[in-house]
Design an enzyme around this catalytic site. Structure first.
Site, PDB file in Angstrom:
ATOM      1  N   TYR A 171      36.637  45.985  42.103  1.00 19.29           N
ATOM      2  CA  TYR A 171      37.350  44.658  42.340  1.00 19.29           C
ATOM      3  C   TYR A 171      38.477  44.215  41.536  1.00 19.29           C
ATOM      4  O   TYR A 171      39.629  44.101  42.129  1.00 19.29           O
ATOM      5  CB  TYR A 171      36.229  43.435  42.194  1.00 19.29           C
ATOM      6  CG  TYR A 171      36.696  42.339  42.820  1.00 19.29           C
ATOM      7  CD1 TYR A 171      36.911  41.860  44.126  1.00 19.29           C
ATOM      8  CD2 TYR A 171      37.195  41.155  41.937  1.00 19.29           C
ATOM      9  CE1 TYR A 171      37.091  40.681  44.596  1.00 19.29           C
ATOM     10  CE2 TYR A 171      37.604  39.999  42.439  1.00 19.29           C
ATOM     11  CZ  TYR A 171      37.562  39.706  43.624  1.00 19.29           C
ATOM     12  OH  TYR A 171      37.692  38.447  44.221  1.00 19.29           O
ATOM     13  N   LYS A 175      42.406  44.255  42.873  1.00 20.84           N
ATOM     14  CA  LYS A 175      43.083  42.871  42.891  1.00 20.84           C
ATOM     15  C   LYS A 175      44.298  43.233  42.275  1.00 20.84           C
ATOM     16  O   LYS A 175      45.547  42.807  42.437  1.00 20.84           O
ATOM     17  CB  LYS A 175      42.458  41.804  42.454  1.00 20.84           C
ATOM     18  CG  LYS A 175      41.158  41.295  43.315  1.00 20.84           C
ATOM     19  CD  LYS A 175      41.815  40.977  44.647  1.00 20.84           C
ATOM     20  CE  LYS A 175      40.606  40.432  45.484  1.00 20.84           C
ATOM     21  NZ  LYS A 175      41.133  39.926  46.855  1.00 20.84           N
TER      22      LYS A 175
END
Length: 294
Positions: A171, A175
């Site tokens: 994640y 990002k």
């Protein structure tokens, strides 16, 4: 008059949480909205047309204009279909809000290839795919002599930018990649009249409630009448402003939570050491020791 009158926007992951609030506010401000949501679970599994359809029903019941889209934006084909639908339904495309995301948390030593690939696909590739097809559309319009005033708002996260979160290598990497993609796209697309920014939001969503160590914080109850600093509705006004035709900002990443908005900056030079000739291993060690222990 609304701040987004006449604008046409596609918003991914708009069936629930932060994306839903974006869609509702955009419609209230006069935009025509394509509400995209695959309707999958937190981990990206499954599909359900219900969430996107429900948001469209809310918008149209209030007198707004919206259509549902359930394409998978993690595929080039799905992203193209989303952009094409906006143009077919409303005659143009002015705004892209990339918001869709999933979680498959795991520590680096134990993460499986499927967990890595799924998160990178939905977040990073999903942003890139929609951005690519929207950019191609705007480039063609600009080359045809049209005055384009496009806006892209991507969704990064503190997890990948300011607060590395253990268990979220996939994640966080996605990002951080989205933040870099934002800066590159801003530089490339300015010539066509397109601005590209990103936000790093903190709000109560089904993903943050499922994040280990964070669920209890976001689940705290707020007394009636008090300001709810974790409400996802707090994020939408910044995104709506960045989507307005006259907004001057581009190539920026904004952190937003509750009543606070911050402009973030990326990697900066903290220390420098130089030599007039080739380095030796010992010399490198001695020079870095001068900086002290990080």
């Amino acid at each position: 008059m609304g701040q987004l009158d006449g604008r046409v926007a596609v918003i991914t992951g708009a069936g629930r949480g932060i994306g839903r609030e974006h869609a509702l506010l955009f419609a209230r401000e006069g935009a025509s909205v394509v509400v995209n949501d695959l309707g999958s679970g937190n981990d990206g599994a499954g599909a359900d047309a219900g969430p996107a359809g429900q948001v469209v029903d809310e918008i149209t019941a209030a007198g707004g204009r919206a259509v549902a889209n359930t394409e998978n934006v993690a595929t080039w084909q799905g992203a193209k279909a989303l952009v094409d639908q906006a143009v077919a339904e409303f005659g143009r495309l002015d705004v892209v809000v990339n918001n869709a995301g999933i979680l498959r948390d795991a520590f680096v030593a134990g993460i499986e290839e499927s967990q890595w690939d799924a998160v990178i696909a939905v977040h990073l590739k999903g942003h890139a795919a929609v951005l690519h097809h929207a950019a191609a559309y705007w480039k063609a319009r600009s080359k045809a002599g049209e005055q384009v005033a496009g806006s892209v708002i991507n969704t990064a996260s503190a997890s990948g930018l300011t607060v590395p979160n253990a268990g979220q290598a996939n994640y966080g990497a996605a990002k951080a990649g989205i933040a870099a993609l934002t800066l590159v796209a801003a530089a490339e697309l300015e010539r066509y009249g397109v601005r590209v920014n990103a936000i790093a939001p903190i709000a109560r969503t089904r993903l943050t409630l499922a994040t280990p160590g964070m669920g209890a914080i976001f689940a705290q109850e707020v007394e009636e009448g008090e300001f709810d600093a974790f409400a996802p509705a707090n994020i939408a006004p910044l995104v709506a402003y960045l989507a307005t035709e006259k907004c001057p900002h581009t190539g920026q990443v904004f952190a937003v939570q509750g009543g606070c908005i911050q402009r973030l900056q990326g990697w900066t030079v903290a220390e420098t050491t130089e030599t007039d000739g080739p380095w030796t291993v010992s010399e490198v060690g001695a020079r870095l020791a001068e900086w002290g222990t990080p």
